[in-house]
Design a protein around this motif. Structure first.
Motif, PDB file in Angstrom:
ATOM      1  N   GLU A 147      17.908  52.921   8.394  1.00 46.30           N
ATOM      2  CA  GLU A 147      18.661  52.238   7.329  1.00 46.30           C
ATOM      3  C   GLU A 147      19.409  53.304   6.343  1.00 46.30           C
ATOM      4  OE1 GLU A 147      20.230  50.509   4.061  1.00 46.30           O
ATOM      5  OE2 GLU A 147      18.413  51.423   3.791  1.00 46.30           O
ATOM      6  N   TYR A 290      24.482  51.816  12.198  1.00 53.24           N
ATOM      7  CA  TYR A 290      22.984  51.545  11.963  1.00 53.24           C
ATOM      8  C   TYR A 290      23.198  49.818  12.291  1.00 53.24           C
ATOM      9  CZ  TYR A 290      18.526  49.828   9.912  1.00 53.24           C
ATOM     10  OH  TYR A 290      17.331  49.221   9.723  1.00 53.24           O
ATOM     11  N   SER A 469      14.977  45.278   7.242  1.00 55.02           N
ATOM     12  CA  SER A 469      14.884  46.805   6.891  1.00 55.02           C
ATOM     13  C   SER A 469      13.689  47.065   5.751  1.00 55.02           C
ATOM     14  CB  SER A 469      15.965  47.588   6.413  1.00 55.02           C
ATOM     15  OG  SER A 469      17.096  47.544   7.610  1.00 55.02           O
TER      16      SER A 469
END
Length: 474
Positions: A147, A290, A469
């Protein structure tokens, strides 16, 4: 006649039964793992060695990105290579423990006595065409992302005294840097790759391409997806390992690990939503990568079946805990700061006095009741990147020298012979010609630095749930 046929069938069935029992005994450590997976009818079960005896895939290129749990992954690959007696490409001594990062990778950075390799995993700036000249044609390419907010915070903390873009910020303030990044950032400066779109740079892309250039970012993303068969996600490290195991047809023992190169809690700072948003804006290509590959990971996990993945993750963690307890005297290990670790072979490298890096110190009485093989496993399991690279290079040099002594004269190679001639000769046959440069991981921006400090990440493991995340300690 019928009796003879019946006798032959009985003999055949007895042979099959004996072979099956023998095979199960041979795989005794994996039996419960396999039976549990079978109980769930996991779609990828047939990839297990027990089913069809499909061999493990040993030709692997892992692009080790920065501050993404990649040091833990590298340790896993080093141990796999040693267990399976395959060769790891290691940097030439002038490159230290990395492939002359941040220069674009070339096979000339590889130690000639670790060629031809099966596995490559040390830090590099990716260059697809040059990598294909070195690695076997059936190599599977893997990398890992994290992340962007937590990764950039880790980079800022870890390289604060190395990267000039960070070093010139008053009071080492991440908030001040993100308020006016162009006031501190110099694109062509030494170590500038740590200050913007670091993953993009590691993949061979242009870290300074404007965020408005959407076409470049999308083209780059497509190229990364085309080259890499699996992009792991650090926040879901264990789930990523399940996919890796099925992809490479590995066993449970092959994916056991211990988290390495972590920072202490007081070395990390929490991020407000506003600060995270600024980090993503500043690292826009990294953020795009990502988001795309996090979603891709969860599509793959869903295809395998969430119940199956959850069961494999549980079995992995149980096996991990058993291994760690056996190595640390029946209890879970305590993390120690680098200064407290007495064994220098286990002492992690610290980039500066402002960052606290923790590692492990094995019990002094580990040898009691332990075979030398078990002791070595425990030592390698917690050995930091720099030391393990040195140890592995030494063992591979010894193996090379032993094989060189028994090599027929016509196959011997003079030490002065160029490395290039060795790269073109590989046991798997003729190499394909290098592919032309393409937008994406093949080429990228220039850099003026040739060496860099050691780095390491930290792995995050979470409960199985999609597209969220969690900050990992790194």
């Amino acid at each position: 006649m019928k009796r003879r046929e019946m006798s032959q069938k009985k003999i055949f069935l007895i042979c099959v039964a004996i072979s099956t029992v023998s095979l199960l005994l041979h795989h005794g450590g994996h039996l419960s793992w396999t039976m549990e997976a079978f109980h769930l009818s996991c779609p990828g079960l047939r990839s297990l060695p027990l089913w069809g005896l499909k061999p493990k895939h040993t030709n692997v290129a892992f692009l080790k990105t920065h501050k993404t749990a990649s040091s833990t992954m590298q340790n896993l690959l080093f141990r796999f290579a040693e267990r399976n007696n395959v060769t790891v490409a290691l940097p030439m001594q002038a490159c230290s423990h990395q492939f002359c990062y941040p220069r674009s990778f070339t096979p000339h950075f590889v130690h000639p006595h670790t060629i031809p390799p099966n596995i490559i995993t040390s830090h590099m700036r990716f260059n697809k065409a040059e990598m294909q000249r070195l690695m076997p044609n059936d190599t599977i390419y893997i990398t890992i992302l994290r992340e962007p907010g937590s990764m950039f915070e880790s980079l800022f903390s870890y390289y604060n005294q190395y990267c000039q873009s960070f070093k010139r910020v008053p009071n080492g303030s991440l908030e001040a840097f993100l308020e006016e990044p162009w006031h501190y950032y110099r694109p062509d400066e030494k170590d500038s790759m740590y200050a913007r779109n670091t993953v993009t740079f590691d993949l061979g892309g242009d870290k300074d391409r404007p965020a408005t250039d959407v076409t470049y970012a999308q083209t780059f993303l497509v190229e990364v997806e085309r080259v890499f068969s699996l992009v792991m996600i650090a926040e879901y490290f264990d789930e990523s390992l399940v996919l890796l195991r099925h992809l490479l047809n590995w066993d449970l023992d092959d994916i056991l690990y211990v988290k390495l190169n972590m920072r202490t809690t007081n070395s990390k700072r929490s991020l407000t939503p506003g600060l995270s948003s600024k980090i993503r804006d500043w690292n826009s290509i990294d953020a795009l990568l990502y988001d795309h590959f996090n979603a891709s990971l969860w599509r793959q996990l869903s295809a395998m079946g969430h119940a199956c993945v959850a069961r494999e993750v549980r079995l992995l963690r149980q096996a991990q805990e058993r291994l760690m307890r056996s190595c640390f005297g029946g209890r879970m290990p305590l993390l120690r700061s680098a200064e407290q670790i007495k064994n220098k072979d286990l002492r992690p490298w610290k980039p500066s006095g402002k960052v606290d890096i923790v590692g492990y110190d094995l019990p002094v009485n580990l040898s009691r009741g332990f075979s030398s093989q078990a002791q070595e496993l425990c030592l390698k399991l917690v050995m930091p990147e720099v030391q393990y690279t040195r140890v592995l290079l030494r063992s591979q040099l010894l193996r090379y020298r032993r094989s060189y002594q028994f090599r027929p004269p016509q196959q011997s190679r003079s030490p002065q012979q160029p490395i290039r001639t060795v790269l073109l000769r590989h046991p798997q046959g003729q190499r394909s010609q290098p592919t032309p440069a393409a937008p994406g991981p093949v080429s990228g921006t220039r850099s003026t630095s040739t060496t860099k400090p050691a780095e390491g990440p930290q792995d995050g493991t979470t409960k199985l749930r999609p597209k969220t995340s969690q900050n990992e300690a790194s």
